[in-house]
Design a protein around this motif. Structure first.
Motif, PDB file in Angstrom:
ATOM      1  N   THR A  25      11.789  52.637  46.795  1.00  0.00           N
ATOM      2  CA  THR A  25      12.303  53.424  45.963  1.00  0.00           C
ATOM      3  C   THR A  25      11.951  52.617  44.328  1.00  0.00           C
ATOM      4  O   THR A  25      11.773  51.725  44.198  1.00  0.00           O
ATOM      5  N   HIS A  27      13.713  52.484  40.549  1.00  0.00           N
ATOM      6  CA  HIS A  27      14.821  52.652  39.752  1.00  0.00           C
ATOM      7  C   HIS A  27      14.720  52.379  38.403  1.00  0.00           C
ATOM      8  O   HIS A  27      14.031  51.331  38.060  1.00  0.00           O
ATOM      9  N   GLU A  52      23.840  44.784  40.195  1.00  0.00           N
ATOM     10  CA  GLU A  52      24.290  45.815  40.997  1.00  0.00           C
ATOM     11  C   GLU A  52      23.154  47.009  41.409  1.00  0.00           C
ATOM     12  O   GLU A  52      22.859  47.530  42.406  1.00  0.00           O
ATOM     13  N   MET A  53      22.366  47.444  40.088  1.00  0.00           N
ATOM     14  CA  MET A  53      21.222  48.213  40.321  1.00  0.00           C
ATOM     15  C   MET A  53      20.332  47.665  41.340  1.00  0.00           C
ATOM     16  O   MET A  53      20.016  48.581  42.087  1.00  0.00           O
ATOM     17  N   GLU A  55      20.487  45.684  43.738  1.00  0.00           N
ATOM     18  CA  GLU A  55      21.156  45.743  45.198  1.00  0.00           C
ATOM     19  C   GLU A  55      21.082  47.001  45.977  1.00  0.00           C
ATOM     20  O   GLU A  55      20.846  47.171  46.956  1.00  0.00           O
ATOM     21  N   GLU A  56      21.522  48.030  44.998  1.00  0.00           N
ATOM     22  CA  GLU A  56      21.535  49.361  45.337  1.00  0.00           C
ATOM     23  C   GLU A  56      20.068  49.807  45.867  1.00  0.00           C
ATOM     24  O   GLU A  56      19.975  50.547  46.843  1.00  0.00           O
ATOM     25  N   GLN A  59      19.092  48.185  49.256  1.00  0.00           N
ATOM     26  CA  GLN A  59      19.672  48.837  50.164  1.00  0.00           C
ATOM     27  C   GLN A  59      19.129  50.473  50.457  1.00  0.00           C
ATOM     28  O   GLN A  59      18.854  50.601  51.392  1.00  0.00           O
ATOM     29  N   GLN A  60      18.815  50.851  49.428  1.00  0.00           N
ATOM     30  CA  GLN A  60      18.051  52.108  49.728  1.00  0.00           C
ATOM     31  C   GLN A  60      16.689  52.053  50.447  1.00  0.00           C
ATOM     32  O   GLN A  60      16.218  52.689  51.315  1.00  0.00           O
TER      33      GLN A  60
END
Length: 104
Positions: A25, A27, A52-53, A55-56, A59-60
């Protein structure tokens, strides 16, 4: 789905190698969070908005890798790794990759 960073799953036997799997991904920074992060650099400390960004994003990427493994009929991923790279200013790619296997 069993995911390990080792080349084997403890207590399990690898029955079949299903091949390389990956998920990624990209980001980018959010302008509002970027302003808050900029202020944080003045006083120091963790920039939670970026934590947080990322970590997201991790996970994605892992979720997409798992879907790739499932589509190949695997029930485990061995040798899983995460990597990141800058794609352009303000945007990063996260990739999760490993070897899909069938274990019993």
């Amino acid at each position: 789905m069993i995911i390990v960073t080792t080349d084997y799953v403890p207590g399990k036997e690898v029955k079949e190698l299903m091949g390389f799997v990956r998920g990624s991904t990209i980001h980018s920074k959010h302008i509002g969070k970027d302003i808050l992060a900029g202020l944080k650099t003045i006083v120091g400390g963790e920039i939670k908005e970026y934590t947080e960004m990322m970590e997201e994003a991790r996970q994605q990427a892992i979720g997409r890798m798992v879907e790739d493994a499932k589509s190949k009929g695997a029930n485990a991923i061995i040798g899983m790794r995460l990597a990141s790279s800058a794609v352009m200013q303000g945007a990063s790619e996260i990739i999760a990759y490993g070897t899909a296997v069938v274990v019993d």
